[in-house]
Design a protein around this motif. Structure first.
Motif, mmCIF file in Angstrom:
data_model
loop_
_atom_site.group_PDB
_atom_site.id
_atom_site.type_symbol
_atom_site.label_atom_id
_atom_site.label_comp_id
_atom_site.label_asym_id
_atom_site.label_seq_id
_atom_site.Cartn_x
_atom_site.Cartn_y
_atom_site.Cartn_z
ATOM 1 N N SER A 44 -4.078 36.808 77.081
ATOM 2 C CA SER A 44 -3.891 37.570 78.308
ATOM 3 C C SER A 44 -5.178 37.604 79.112
ATOM 4 C CB SER A 44 -3.467 39.004 77.959
ATOM 5 O OG SER A 44 -3.307 39.777 79.109
ATOM 6 N N SER A 45 -5.016 37.906 80.385
ATOM 7 C CA SER A 45 -6.143 38.144 81.273
ATOM 8 C C SER A 45 -5.811 39.405 82.060
ATOM 9 C CB SER A 45 -6.320 36.965 82.220
ATOM 10 O OG SER A 45 -7.299 37.270 83.185
ATOM 11 N N MET A 46 -6.799 40.265 82.241
ATOM 12 C CA MET A 46 -6.542 41.483 83.006
ATOM 13 C C MET A 46 -7.789 41.920 83.754
ATOM 14 S SD MET A 46 -6.342 44.271 79.910
ATOM 15 C CE MET A 46 -5.476 43.218 78.787
ATOM 16 N N PRO A 47 -7.595 42.515 84.928
ATOM 17 C CA PRO A 47 -8.748 43.004 85.684
ATOM 18 C C PRO A 47 -9.229 44.345 85.143
ATOM 19 C CG PRO A 47 -6.747 43.405 86.906
ATOM 20 C CD PRO A 47 -6.352 42.653 85.663
ATOM 21 N N VAL A 48 -10.524 44.543 85.161
ATOM 22 C CA VAL A 48 -11.123 45.830 84.813
ATOM 23 C C VAL A 48 -12.253 46.106 85.792
ATOM 24 C CG1 VAL A 48 -10.584 45.732 82.343
ATOM 25 C CG2 VAL A 48 -12.742 44.836 83.153
ATOM 26 N N THR A 49 -12.560 47.360 85.961
ATOM 27 C CA THR A 49 -13.687 47.755 86.796
ATOM 28 C C THR A 49 -14.736 48.381 85.901
ATOM 29 O OG1 THR A 49 -12.227 48.147 88.667
ATOM 30 C CG2 THR A 49 -14.402 49.144 88.772
ATOM 31 N N VAL A 50 -15.943 47.888 85.992
ATOM 32 C CA VAL A 50 -17.045 48.422 85.196
ATOM 33 C C VAL A 50 -17.859 49.339 86.094
ATOM 34 C CG1 VAL A 50 -19.107 47.853 83.875
ATOM 35 C CG2 VAL A 50 -17.109 46.354 83.778
ATOM 36 N N ALA A 51 -17.963 50.611 85.697
ATOM 37 C CA ALA A 51 -18.687 51.600 86.487
ATOM 38 C C ALA A 51 -19.971 51.989 85.787
ATOM 39 C CB ALA A 51 -17.818 52.836 86.695
ATOM 40 N N SER A 52 -21.006 52.245 86.582
ATOM 41 C CA SER A 52 -22.290 52.633 85.997
ATOM 42 C C SER A 52 -22.393 54.148 85.826
ATOM 43 C CB SER A 52 -23.446 52.130 86.866
ATOM 44 O OG SER A 52 -23.387 52.724 88.140
ATOM 45 N N SER A 53 -21.400 54.873 86.323
ATOM 46 C CA SER A 53 -21.406 56.322 86.210
ATOM 47 C C SER A 53 -19.963 56.818 86.253
ATOM 48 C CB SER A 53 -22.195 56.946 87.368
ATOM 49 O OG SER A 53 -22.077 58.343 87.367
ATOM 50 N N LYS A 54 -19.695 57.949 85.598
ATOM 51 C CA LYS A 54 -18.361 58.538 85.648
ATOM 52 C C LYS A 54 -18.054 59.095 87.026
ATOM 53 C CE LYS A 54 -17.874 59.787 80.815
ATOM 54 N NZ LYS A 54 -17.630 60.871 79.865
ATOM 55 N N LYS A 55 -19.099 59.492 87.726
ATOM 56 C CA LYS A 55 -18.921 60.053 89.064
ATOM 57 C C LYS A 55 -18.845 58.911 90.062
ATOM 58 C CE LYS A 55 -21.098 64.307 87.786
ATOM 59 N NZ LYS A 55 -22.145 65.272 88.004
ATOM 60 N N PHE A 57 -19.025 58.405 93.290
ATOM 61 C CA PHE A 57 -19.911 58.207 94.430
ATOM 62 C C PHE A 57 -21.377 58.041 94.042
ATOM 63 C CE2 PHE A 57 -16.209 60.532 96.073
ATOM 64 C CZ PHE A 57 -15.741 59.554 96.925
ATOM 65 N N ARG A 58 -21.710 58.257 92.793
ATOM 66 C CA ARG A 58 -23.117 58.143 92.368
ATOM 67 C C ARG A 58 -23.431 56.829 91.681
ATOM 68 N NH1 ARG A 58 -24.969 64.099 90.359
ATOM 69 N NH2 ARG A 58 -24.370 65.152 92.270
ATOM 70 N N GLY A 59 -22.437 56.119 91.289
ATOM 71 C CA GLY A 59 -22.677 54.880 90.557
ATOM 72 C C GLY A 59 -22.148 53.678 91.314
ATOM 73 N N THR A 60 -22.230 52.552 90.662
ATOM 74 C CA THR A 60 -21.688 51.325 91.235
ATOM 75 C C THR A 60 -20.482 50.885 90.415
ATOM 76 O OG1 THR A 60 -23.149 49.967 89.885
ATOM 77 C CG2 THR A 60 -23.938 50.548 92.081
ATOM 78 N N GLU A 61 -19.588 50.199 91.064
ATOM 79 C CA GLU A 61 -18.417 49.655 90.391
ATOM 80 C C GLU A 61 -18.362 48.160 90.639
ATOM 81 O OE1 GLU A 61 -14.947 51.752 91.674
ATOM 82 O OE2 GLU A 61 -15.476 53.541 90.557
ATOM 83 N N LEU A 62 -18.187 47.402 89.574
ATOM 84 C CA LEU A 62 -18.125 45.948 89.674
ATOM 85 C C LEU A 62 -16.800 45.454 89.109
ATOM 86 C CD1 LEU A 62 -21.714 45.124 88.393
ATOM 87 C CD2 LEU A 62 -20.917 45.081 90.761
ATOM 88 N N PRO A 63 -16.124 44.551 89.826
ATOM 89 C CA PRO A 63 -14.865 44.006 89.297
ATOM 90 C C PRO A 63 -15.139 42.906 88.266
ATOM 91 C CG PRO A 63 -15.326 43.047 91.424
ATOM 92 C CD PRO A 63 -16.422 44.049 91.155
ATOM 93 N N TYR A 64 -14.412 42.944 87.183
ATOM 94 C CA TYR A 64 -14.476 41.903 86.161
ATOM 95 C C TYR A 64 -13.052 41.570 85.742
ATOM 96 C CZ TYR A 64 -19.489 42.179 85.273
ATOM 97 O OH TYR A 64 -20.855 42.101 85.386
ATOM 98 N N ASN A 65 -12.915 40.494 85.054
ATOM 99 C CA ASN A 65 -11.686 40.164 84.350
ATOM 100 C C ASN A 65 -12.043 40.096 82.881
ATOM 101 O OD1 ASN A 65 -9.774 39.801 86.484
ATOM 102 N ND2 ASN A 65 -10.844 37.932 87.027
ATOM 103 N N VAL A 66 -11.106 40.447 82.053
ATOM 104 C CA VAL A 66 -11.305 40.242 80.624
ATOM 105 C C VAL A 66 -10.254 39.254 80.151
ATOM 106 C CG1 VAL A 66 -12.438 42.429 80.105
ATOM 107 C CG2 VAL A 66 -9.973 42.307 79.998
ATOM 108 N N LEU A 67 -10.697 38.321 79.359
ATOM 109 C CA LEU A 67 -9.810 37.346 78.754
ATOM 110 C C LEU A 67 -9.632 37.741 77.296
ATOM 111 C CD1 LEU A 67 -11.470 34.108 80.182
ATOM 112 C CD2 LEU A 67 -9.538 35.379 81.130
ATOM 113 N N VAL A 68 -8.396 37.889 76.866
ATOM 114 C CA VAL A 68 -8.099 38.295 75.494
ATOM 115 C C VAL A 68 -7.649 37.063 74.722
ATOM 116 C CG1 VAL A 68 -6.708 39.799 74.020
ATOM 117 C CG2 VAL A 68 -7.404 40.580 76.313
ATOM 118 N N PHE A 69 -8.348 36.796 73.633
ATOM 119 C CA PHE A 69 -8.046 35.655 72.777
ATOM 120 C C PHE A 69 -7.605 36.161 71.408
ATOM 121 C CE2 PHE A 69 -10.939 34.050 75.924
ATOM 122 C CZ PHE A 69 -10.487 32.769 76.191
#
Length: 78
Positions: A44-55, A57-69
């Motif tokens: 499978s492949s699925m999109p995830v967002t990696v955040a640098s903070s739980k809040k 507006f204070r952190g950054t969010e980066l889009p990634y995909n994860v590949l499940v093998f």
């Protein structure tokens, strides 16, 4: 029994020309080819967002995909 591994890969492609799109898609193909060594296959492949903070507006969010093998787990010898 199966065992699984999750491999992150980029979630955003920036391409100005159609040739750039093909080159960037080749990156995904190469990741999949490298990760299938040793009997692993893509489940499978699925999109995830990696955040640098739980809040939000204070952190950054980066889009990634994860590949499940997955692969069959070898039974341990006794």
């Amino acid at each position: 029994m199966k065992e699984y591994k999750v491999v992150p890969c980029q979630g955003k492609i920036v391409a100005k020309k159609s040739a750039d799109i093909q080159r960037e898609m080749l990156v995904y193909a190469n990741v999949i080819a490298q990760e299938t060594v040793g009997g692993w296959y893509l489940v499978s492949s699925m999109p995830v967002t990696v955040a640098s903070s739980k809040k939000r507006f204070r952190g950054t969010e980066l889009p990634y995909n994860v590949l499940v093998f997955a692969r069959d787990k070898a039974e341990e010898e006794k």
